[in-house]
Design a protein around this motif. Sequence first.
Motif, mmCIF file in Angstrom:
data_model
loop_
_atom_site.group_PDB
_atom_site.id
_atom_site.type_symbol
_atom_site.label_atom_id
_atom_site.label_comp_id
_atom_site.label_asym_id
_atom_site.label_seq_id
_atom_site.Cartn_x
_atom_site.Cartn_y
_atom_site.Cartn_z
ATOM 1 N N UNK A 10 44.603 34.220 34.490
ATOM 2 C CA UNK A 10 46.026 35.219 34.414
ATOM 3 C C UNK A 10 45.709 36.373 35.286
ATOM 4 N N UNK A 11 46.687 36.826 36.149
ATOM 5 C CA UNK A 11 46.634 37.658 37.170
ATOM 6 C C UNK A 11 48.032 38.725 36.911
ATOM 7 N N UNK A 12 47.737 40.151 37.126
ATOM 8 C CA UNK A 12 48.683 40.773 37.195
ATOM 9 C C UNK A 12 48.818 41.340 38.775
ATOM 10 N N UNK A 13 49.797 40.909 39.424
ATOM 11 C CA UNK A 13 49.668 41.162 41.011
ATOM 12 C C UNK A 13 48.707 40.619 41.364
ATOM 13 N N UNK A 14 47.793 41.339 42.264
ATOM 14 C CA UNK A 14 46.657 41.026 43.035
ATOM 15 C C UNK A 14 45.573 40.984 42.053
ATOM 16 N N UNK A 15 45.428 41.454 40.723
ATOM 17 C CA UNK A 15 44.226 41.672 39.999
ATOM 18 C C UNK A 15 44.269 40.517 38.971
ATOM 19 N N UNK A 16 42.974 39.812 39.109
ATOM 20 C CA UNK A 16 42.681 39.144 38.171
ATOM 21 C C UNK A 16 42.365 39.451 36.920
ATOM 22 N N UNK A 17 43.021 39.235 35.845
ATOM 23 C CA UNK A 17 42.804 39.834 34.330
ATOM 24 C C UNK A 17 41.869 38.895 33.522
ATOM 25 N N UNK A 18 42.235 37.640 33.667
ATOM 26 C CA UNK A 18 41.409 36.632 32.864
ATOM 27 C C UNK A 18 40.887 35.387 34.075
ATOM 28 N N UNK A 19 39.711 35.141 33.872
ATOM 29 C CA UNK A 19 39.411 34.426 35.107
ATOM 30 C C UNK A 19 38.243 33.401 34.661
ATOM 31 N N UNK A 20 38.686 32.055 34.618
ATOM 32 C CA UNK A 20 37.780 30.770 34.136
ATOM 33 C C UNK A 20 37.695 31.009 32.694
ATOM 34 N N UNK A 21 38.508 31.316 31.955
ATOM 35 C CA UNK A 21 38.315 31.279 30.727
ATOM 36 C C UNK A 21 38.421 29.935 29.787
ATOM 37 N N UNK A 22 37.364 29.228 29.261
ATOM 38 C CA UNK A 22 37.435 28.193 28.454
ATOM 39 C C UNK A 22 36.676 28.043 27.182
ATOM 40 N N UNK A 23 37.249 27.527 26.100
ATOM 41 C CA UNK A 23 36.700 27.634 24.733
ATOM 42 C C UNK A 23 37.563 26.836 23.980
ATOM 43 N N UNK A 24 36.788 26.318 22.727
ATOM 44 C CA UNK A 24 37.796 25.612 21.723
ATOM 45 C C UNK A 24 37.596 26.374 20.330
#
Length: 253
Positions: A10-24
């Motif tokens: 998830x990004x806001x503009x160019x800023x990556x806020x959440x990166x490769x988040x995986x879980x159950x």
Amino acid sequence: MSIKVDNLVWKIGNKTILDSVSFEAKPGKMLGLLGPNGSGKTSLLRLLAGLKKPDGGQILLEQKDIRTISRRAIAQRVAFVEQHATTNANLGVIDVVKLGRFPHRSLFAGWTRADEEAVETALERTGMSTKRNDRWQSLSGGEKQRTHIARALAQAPSELILDEPTNHLDVQHQIGLLRLVAGLGITSIIALHDLNHAAMFCDELIVMKGGRIVATGAPDAVLTEDLLRNVFAVDARVEASQYHGRPHIHYLR
Ligand SMILES: Nc1ncnc2c1ncn2[C@@H]1O[C@H](COP(=O)(O)OP(=O)(O)OP(=O)(O)O)[C@@H](O)[C@H]1O
């Protein structure tokens, strides 16, 4: 599987806020979401509640991509209590809690016995029964928070998402709330800053830093002295509590 998150970005503009988040999040279990300020907890919870759309990856609710599920269908099963939850100023406590029934009501059906029972039980469980007729504006911060939690419980969700639900509560109500959520037997994902409370009540933990997950697992596997130093920048000693068997953190002065 109740909620599964796969490679979420998830990004806001160019800023990556959440990166490769995986879980159950496993059915019926309480999953604690930990991490320093700005690590992405609130952002993740807002995506899980369907309030924001991911830029990459997917969120599965009972194996269905959340993007293919209607808002109403999501609201019938997922309840979300936001960190800075507010509400329309002129409502009474009972009116706020009744809002939790909205996703379950059809356009033409009246207020049912099931609606009434859900609202009464929610008021009782959060200790707000005696305040039912109070105006929202007259409540303390903790009472407002408990009212929002009552609204979420009245929604009768199968997944409950709570963003720092204890931050305005006195210690009795902090423990009471965590005990309540742990005893509900529904899938819950709960962002917490108090690591000892997370260790005591959560079945599993996720730790975030800089928008990424840096640790997952049972509290005793996750809450190590190294992790506390590397992620939270504190020196601490961790031991198994002689009272509840879960890890207990002693912060060093
Ligand atoms: N609307 C926005 N515009 C720009 N950056 C944002 C916006 N919303 C969040 N961020 C950034 O995203 C990052 C994650 O924020 P988030 O609120 O998800 O963290 P958090 O872990 O919940 O923090 P806290 O513990 O302080 O509540 C932060 O760096 C924040 O500055």
